[in-house]
Scaffold this motif. Sequence first.
Motif, PDB file in Angstrom:
ATOM      1  N   ALA A 174      50.138 -21.817 -20.863  1.00  0.00           N
ATOM      2  CA  ALA A 174      51.030 -21.253 -20.090  1.00  0.00           C
ATOM      3  C   ALA A 174      50.911 -21.249 -18.581  1.00  0.00           C
ATOM      4  CB  ALA A 174      51.115 -19.696 -20.709  1.00  0.00           C
ATOM      5  N   THR A 175      51.902 -20.873 -17.935  1.00  0.00           N
ATOM      6  CA  THR A 175      51.979 -20.825 -16.514  1.00  0.00           C
ATOM      7  C   THR A 175      52.834 -19.497 -16.126  1.00  0.00           C
ATOM      8  OG1 THR A 175      52.069 -22.118 -14.429  1.00  0.00           O
ATOM      9  CG2 THR A 175      54.060 -22.273 -16.064  1.00  0.00           C
ATOM     10  N   THR A 176      52.918 -19.335 -14.997  1.00  0.00           N
ATOM     11  CA  THR A 176      53.422 -18.065 -14.222  1.00  0.00           C
ATOM     12  C   THR A 176      53.455 -18.463 -12.668  1.00  0.00           C
ATOM     13  OG1 THR A 176      53.754 -15.873 -14.240  1.00  0.00           O
ATOM     14  CG2 THR A 176      51.661 -16.598 -14.097  1.00  0.00           C
ATOM     15  N   HIS A 177      53.793 -17.552 -11.891  1.00  0.00           N
ATOM     16  CA  HIS A 177      54.045 -17.839 -10.634  1.00  0.00           C
ATOM     17  C   HIS A 177      52.443 -17.822 -10.121  1.00  0.00           C
ATOM     18  CE1 HIS A 177      54.375 -16.988  -6.350  1.00  0.00           C
ATOM     19  NE2 HIS A 177      55.686 -17.103  -6.360  1.00  0.00           N
ATOM     20  N   TRP A 178      52.297 -18.769  -9.306  1.00  0.00           N
ATOM     21  CA  TRP A 178      50.852 -18.885  -8.811  1.00  0.00           C
ATOM     22  C   TRP A 178      49.996 -17.480  -8.381  1.00  0.00           C
ATOM     23  CZ3 TRP A 178      49.661 -17.093  -4.084  1.00  0.00           C
ATOM     24  CH2 TRP A 178      50.662 -17.329  -2.771  1.00  0.00           C
ATOM     25  N   ASP A 179      50.993 -16.796  -7.766  1.00  0.00           N
ATOM     26  CA  ASP A 179      50.144 -15.594  -7.232  1.00  0.00           C
ATOM     27  C   ASP A 179      49.762 -14.439  -8.290  1.00  0.00           C
ATOM     28  OD1 ASP A 179      52.731 -14.180  -8.038  1.00  0.00           O
ATOM     29  OD2 ASP A 179      53.110 -13.541  -5.845  1.00  0.00           O
ATOM     30  N   ALA A 180      50.239 -14.777  -9.520  1.00  0.00           N
ATOM     31  CA  ALA A 180      49.902 -13.761 -10.739  1.00  0.00           C
ATOM     32  C   ALA A 180      49.286 -14.473 -11.841  1.00  0.00           C
ATOM     33  CB  ALA A 180      51.294 -13.136 -11.385  1.00  0.00           C
ATOM     34  N   ALA A 181      48.920 -15.847 -11.718  1.00  0.00           N
ATOM     35  CA  ALA A 181      48.203 -16.766 -12.576  1.00  0.00           C
ATOM     36  C   ALA A 181      46.844 -16.105 -13.020  1.00  0.00           C
ATOM     37  CB  ALA A 181      48.133 -18.104 -12.388  1.00  0.00           C
ATOM     38  N   GLU A 182      46.254 -15.663 -11.843  1.00  0.00           N
ATOM     39  CA  GLU A 182      44.520 -15.248 -12.026  1.00  0.00           C
ATOM     40  C   GLU A 182      44.881 -13.863 -12.792  1.00  0.00           C
ATOM     41  OE1 GLU A 182      40.469 -13.860  -9.747  1.00  0.00           O
ATOM     42  OE2 GLU A 182      42.264 -14.692  -8.775  1.00  0.00           O
ATOM     43  N   LYS A 183      45.738 -13.230 -12.610  1.00  0.00           N
ATOM     44  CA  LYS A 183      45.959 -11.706 -13.351  1.00  0.00           C
ATOM     45  C   LYS A 183      46.292 -11.870 -14.661  1.00  0.00           C
ATOM     46  CE  LYS A 183      48.448  -7.531 -13.050  1.00  0.00           C
ATOM     47  NZ  LYS A 183      49.486  -6.610 -12.204  1.00  0.00           N
ATOM     48  N   LEU A 184      47.189 -12.973 -14.961  1.00  0.00           N
ATOM     49  CA  LEU A 184      47.510 -13.413 -16.332  1.00  0.00           C
ATOM     50  C   LEU A 184      46.214 -13.937 -17.241  1.00  0.00           C
ATOM     51  CD1 LEU A 184      49.726 -13.756 -18.553  1.00  0.00           C
ATOM     52  CD2 LEU A 184      50.239 -16.130 -17.772  1.00  0.00           C
ATOM     53  N   ALA A 185      45.603 -14.781 -16.401  1.00  0.00           N
ATOM     54  CA  ALA A 185      44.228 -15.230 -17.081  1.00  0.00           C
ATOM     55  C   ALA A 185      43.281 -14.223 -17.535  1.00  0.00           C
ATOM     56  CB  ALA A 185      43.682 -16.374 -16.447  1.00  0.00           C
ATOM     57  N   THR A 186      43.155 -13.160 -16.613  1.00  0.00           N
ATOM     58  CA  THR A 186      42.084 -12.018 -16.775  1.00  0.00           C
ATOM     59  C   THR A 186      42.423 -11.125 -17.844  1.00  0.00           C
ATOM     60  OG1 THR A 186      41.745 -12.403 -14.493  1.00  0.00           O
ATOM     61  CG2 THR A 186      40.835 -10.415 -15.547  1.00  0.00           C
TER      62      THR A 186
END
Length: 315
Positions: free
Chosen positions: A121-133
């Motif tokens: 999956a993907t999302t806006h780059w500035d929230a990608a780390e938050k989604l992965a965590t």
Amino acid sequence: MQRPHRVVVLVLEGARPLDVGIPTEVFHPETGFPYEVSTCGATTDTVLSSGGFGFAVQRGLDALSDTDTIIVPGYAPPGRPIPVEVREALRSAAARGTRIASICYGAFALADSGLLDGLRATTHWDAAEKLATRHPQITVEPNVLFVDEGPILTSAGAAAGLDLCLHIVRRDLGVTAANEIARGLVTAPYRTGGQAQYLPKTSSAAQGETLAATREWALTRLDQQVTIADLAAHADMSRRTFLRRFTEETGSTPLQWILRARVDAARELLESTRLPIDRIAEEVGLGTGANLRLHFRRLLDVSPSAYRATFAGRS
């Protein structure tokens, strides 16, 4: 007469206006293609947006029970908990086989509903780390425009939602239909899902520098042999600099990008003409029908003949 494909845009509190507007424009019946689009919310009240105004949604969550595709736009702040009833409605729709797609931060709603577990999956780059965590069971790809996992799709921020929606049209109706809608919206008809998001870089090209003109030049010469040296010369760069910049902008090598462009050109000819497969292969620079079949199978998992049978004449 076959009924239109029903698309429902699920507008959640804090919805980002551009994310809501993109699918309502792409799937609007006025495009002339067999879609109908509506909005819904957790309730039928006015939904406040991130811009300080409201969306008067047409229906509540009951709309998700009789639709073909659900689009979940981004909402702010990213990761805000969504109502339990929204999670349940999304899970029920997925269990029925409804196609579900998110734009930008909307991926958090899919993730919180368990729909992205075990998927990319993907999302806006500035929230990608938050989604992965928050959701380690998801393979988050922060550098792409969109990810297609069959019935579940996700896109990066803002305008990448347009790339995703046009990709859905290509899946449903073919390249010609998607290109016509893109022309109506005055946007680029095709950016691949693997194309890179425009991430901030510590060292980058000069402000405004781009290889768009070189890519456009290459698209007019698909029937010719175009080498990396030719492309670098057109861009007035060294080969090494050109390769680095091209990969930064597109997420692929020049030769991979040209191959995909040739396959897409072949798709459009298969839809809009009755030219023989061998002739189409020549027209798009793939040489022989056997070569065209090979790349169609590898990139699209379908033969040119089967593709033509599915999409010819749809638009």
